[in-house]
Design an enzyme around this catalytic site. Structure first.
Site, PDB file in Angstrom:
ATOM      1  CG  MET A   1     105.012  90.933  25.899  1.00  0.00           C
ATOM      2  SD  MET A   1     106.190  92.165  25.461  1.00  0.00           S
ATOM      3  CE  MET A   1     106.315  91.922  23.712  1.00  0.00           C
ATOM      4  CB  CYS A   2     106.409  88.492  30.908  1.00  0.00           C
ATOM      5  SG  CYS A   2     106.903  86.872  30.303  1.00  0.00           S
ATOM      6  N   GLY A   3     104.293  90.611  31.487  1.00  0.00           N
ATOM      7  CA  GLY A   3     104.036  91.819  32.240  1.00  0.00           C
ATOM      8  C   GLY A   3     104.696  91.654  33.590  1.00  0.00           C
TER       9      GLY A   3
ATOM     10  CG  ASN B   1     109.004  91.444  29.181  1.00  0.00           C
ATOM     11  OD1 ASN B   1     108.721  90.528  28.405  1.00  0.00           O
ATOM     12  ND2 ASN B   1     108.749  92.709  28.917  1.00  0.00           N
TER      13      ASN B   1
END
Ligand SMILES: *[C@@H]1O[C@H](CO)[C@@H](O)[C@H](O)[C@H]1NC(C)=O
Ligand SMILES: *[C@@H]1O[C@H](CO)[C@@H](O)[C@H](O)[C@H]1NC(C)=O
Ligand SMILES: *[C@@H]1O[C@H](CO)[C@@H](O)[C@H](O)[C@H]1NC(C)=O
Ligand SMILES: *[C@@H]1O[C@H](CO)[C@@H](O)[C@H](O)[C@H]1NC(C)=O
Length: 632
Positions: free
Chosen positions: A1-3, A77
């Protein structure tokens, strides 16, 4: 998970363009705690600020945004579970970018995004065409929002928004109906942003253009005047990654049995269906395809020796969990847990996250009220049965959290323990008080649920946030201990009810419109799952620096279930607890599960009792006033 985030200014003025709003930056960083970077791209007529925040899960840590020598920039993402080769030690971000930056035409981009299996949202700046490409996967398993500035000179794309009182303009979810391209140079010159849509195309659907036009109109209604949307000139499309829904009603074997609503939901009655060879074969295919989906989701992770905590007694007892499951003890979470058990290393614990909201300590008054007044609120039979199970000897403190999902969760834990007694199952009891609910909603959860805003979004958003945070109590050596889940991957059962007719509205639909009506309802629900559920759940779970993974929405699982006739998946002439999700119940039985195979579906907001906590008289679809941000 990334922003991931990209903020675009369509003018050459450079006022505050290298700063993101501090709340936005904070929200993004929570999703990607392991690395944060920014890249600023300045064209002659525009500038773009790219901001990437990475949660490290597999391969080498690849800080984002990544850039190449031609000036292309990429934010990813997502997870490639299949469709494109990624070796164990490689990082999928780099692989996607290598492909993208080697491309010369748009059809290559289409075929790349048509072949990825797995959840994704991306932002790609293509320097040569002065364009930003972005979008979400077919089901919308990763969140992406857009926000067009009200002065008309820019826009922002981000995994999560902010809901600060001073920001007037609303964020909206990027529709998961295809991928988009914005030509920044021409937008800056014409002072008008044109969104080019590259829609998903299902080969078997004749009326594709009609459908696309319908979704274009829907989207454009919600855009400000200086933004418009159109289908791309070349009419390029992405291929949908799943087979279309089989709506035929002729095949199937459930209808060959004589059943009626008087057949009780018992394990014995369930077993009868497995005598049918055809049915049994389908059940085993489902187990196979779902097992593969769970396997990919639990093994795509770096596991190292350092996950052992130094412990002189035993290594096993101190190894940390890498995988957690949102766990109500219901059929979906039980099947996922038993399949996860097949693939997770035998000496690694599995965290079962079970959330309960404190019910008001007014049991006797509530009871007297109930008997004197006709019931306003339709309770499911299961809810009542389960309530009856609470033993009168429990102390008051205890009973406050003994909600239906807690009781089925404990029962489910017993089943899993007898299935695999050697596994360490951490049953994490997450107890939430009214005070903490209200505090965390104001402080964090309302920002994450936004732009969704109903009472139901509030209930589910809060329940999922507390559950996935993974802070609660586990019982160890007969003692309750405070526990915080270390698992970075959270498996959820979402998608099972939508595909297998699990909700009570499916029964209503079946009773009023028959099987055709039910088929239509199921098709519509999978189409809208991105905007109803997945963006929100991704934002809520991602906020803990954890990644949500959805085995029931694996492309191969969906294709398999879509290939079956509704008659092979559910039988709504049978009572609750057996008829809905019938094929999954049979699979659970074959996996060795017992009592949980005939538990009726219970929605999370009722099972966890959050819906009872604050205001009992609201409709789930109403706007929720509690989600509003108070100005400071
Ligand atoms: C990533 O960040 C989390 C939270 O700060 C931390 O627990 C974890 O060790 C970090 N992982 C790596 C590989 O740096
Ligand atoms: C990401 O993976 C590629 C190989 O695909 C590798 O060359 C690169 O070094 C990795 N990035 C980082 C920062 O380690
Ligand atoms: C795009 O590029 C690929 C590979 O270079 C080529 O095979 C294909 O014909 C091109 N398509 C168009 C429409 O130019
Ligand atoms: C949490 O709730 C359970 C009831 O399900 C109860 O047994 C336990 O004592 C509670 N823990 C705390 C710390 O309140």
């Amino acid at each position: 998970m990334c922003g991931i985030c990209c903020s675009v200014t369509l003018s050459i003025e450079r006022d505050r363009d290298d700063l993101l709003h501090k709340n936005l930056l904070h929200n993004l960083k929570r999703r990607g705690p392991n690395s944060s970077q920014q890249v600023l791209k300045t064209g002659t007529d525009y500038h773009c600020l790219f901001s990437g925040h990475v949660l490290h899960l597999r391969g080498l840590l690849t800080p984002q945004p990544i850039e190449d020598e031609r000036g292309n920039v990429f934010l990813w993402n997502g997870e490639i579970f299949s469709g494109i080769d990624v070796a164990v030690e490689e990082n999928d971000t780099q692989i996607m970018f290598n492909h993208l930056s080697s491309f010369n035409n748009e059809s290559e981009i289409m075929s790349l995004f048509s072949s990825v299996h797995g959840p994704w949202a991306f932002i790609y700046y293509q320097a040569s065409s002065h364009s930003v490409w972005f979008g979400r996967d077919y089901f919308g398993r990763r969140s992406l929002l857009w926000h067009f500035s009200n002065t008309g000179n820019g826009f922002c794309l981000a995994s999560v928004g902010t809901q600060a009182a001073e920001i007037v303009n609303q964020w909206q979810e990027v529709p998961a109906c295809g991928i988009f391209r914005i030509d920044l140079k021409s937008s800056a010159l014409s002072k008008h942003v044109v969104l080019k849509l590259y829609p998903w195309k299902c080969i078997s659907r004749e009326n594709i253009i009609e459908e696309v036009v319908r979704s274009l109109n829907l989207i454009s209604d919600s855009l400000p005047p200086f933004v418009s949307i159109e289908i791309n000139e070349a009419r390029l499309c992405l291929n949908t990654p799943v087979a279309p829904l089989n709506k035929r009603l002729t095949q199937g074997s459930f209808d060959s049995h004589s059943h009626s609503s008087s057949i009780p939901a018992t394990i014995e009655n369930l077993q009868i269906f497995l005598r049918d060879e055809h049915m049994k074969k389908q059940v085993h295919q489902l187990i196979h395809v779902l097992s593969e989906a769970v396997k990919r989701r639990v093994l795509c992770l770096t596991r190292t020796e350092s996950q052992y905590v130094n412990d002189e007694f035993s290594k096993t007892s101190s190894k940390k969990a890498n995988i957690a499951i949102l766990f109500s003890g219901g059929i979906d979470s039980m099947v996922i847990a038993s399949l996860a058990d097949r693939h997770i290393p035998f000496d690694e614990p599995i965290d079962l996250l079970n959330v309960a909201f404190m019910t008001k300590p007014t049991r006797h008054t509530a009871l007297t009220k109930k008997s004197s007044k006709p019931k306003k609120h339709l309770q499911t039979p299961s809810e009542e049965n389960i309530k009856g199970l609470a033993t009168p000897t429990d102390n008051v403190q205890d009973q406050n959290f003994n909600v239906p999902d807690r009781l089925t969760g404990r029962a489910g834990l017993k089943e899993l323990k007898s299935l695999n007694p050697l596994r360490i199952w951490n049953f994490v009891e997450v107890n939430v008080t009214l005070e903490e609910l209200q505090r965390m909603r104001q402080h964090r959860i309302n920002q994450l649920v936004h732009p969704l805003d109903t009472v139901l979004d509030d209930s589910i958003g809060c329940a999922v946030w507390f559950a996935s945070r993974g802070i609660g109590y586990i019982t160890k050596e007969d003692e309750m201990q405070l526990y915080e889940s270390s698992a970075k991957v959270v498996l959820t059962g979402i998608g099972a009810d939508e595909q297998l007719a699990g909700y009570s509205r499916h029964r209503v639909r079946f009773n009023t419109h028959g099987l055709e009506g039910l088929n239509k309802e199921l098709e519509m629900e999978l189409d809208r799952i991105s905007s109803r559920n997945l963006g929100r759940d991704d934002r809520v779970i991602g906020d803990h620096g954890k990644e949500a993974r959805f085995p029931f929405l694996d492309e191969n699982v969906v294709s398999f279930l879509n290939s079956l006739s509704i008659l092979e998946k559910a039988d709504l002439t049978l009572p609750r607890g057996i008829g809905e999700k019938l094929i999954l119940r049979l699979a659970a039985l074959e996996l060795g599960l017992t009592a949980s195979t005939v538990l009726p579906k219970r929605a999370m907001q009722f099972g966890s009792k959050i819906a009872k906590m604050e205001n009992n008289n609201e409709k789930a679809s109403e706007k929720c006033s509690r989600l509003q941000v108070l100005s400071e």
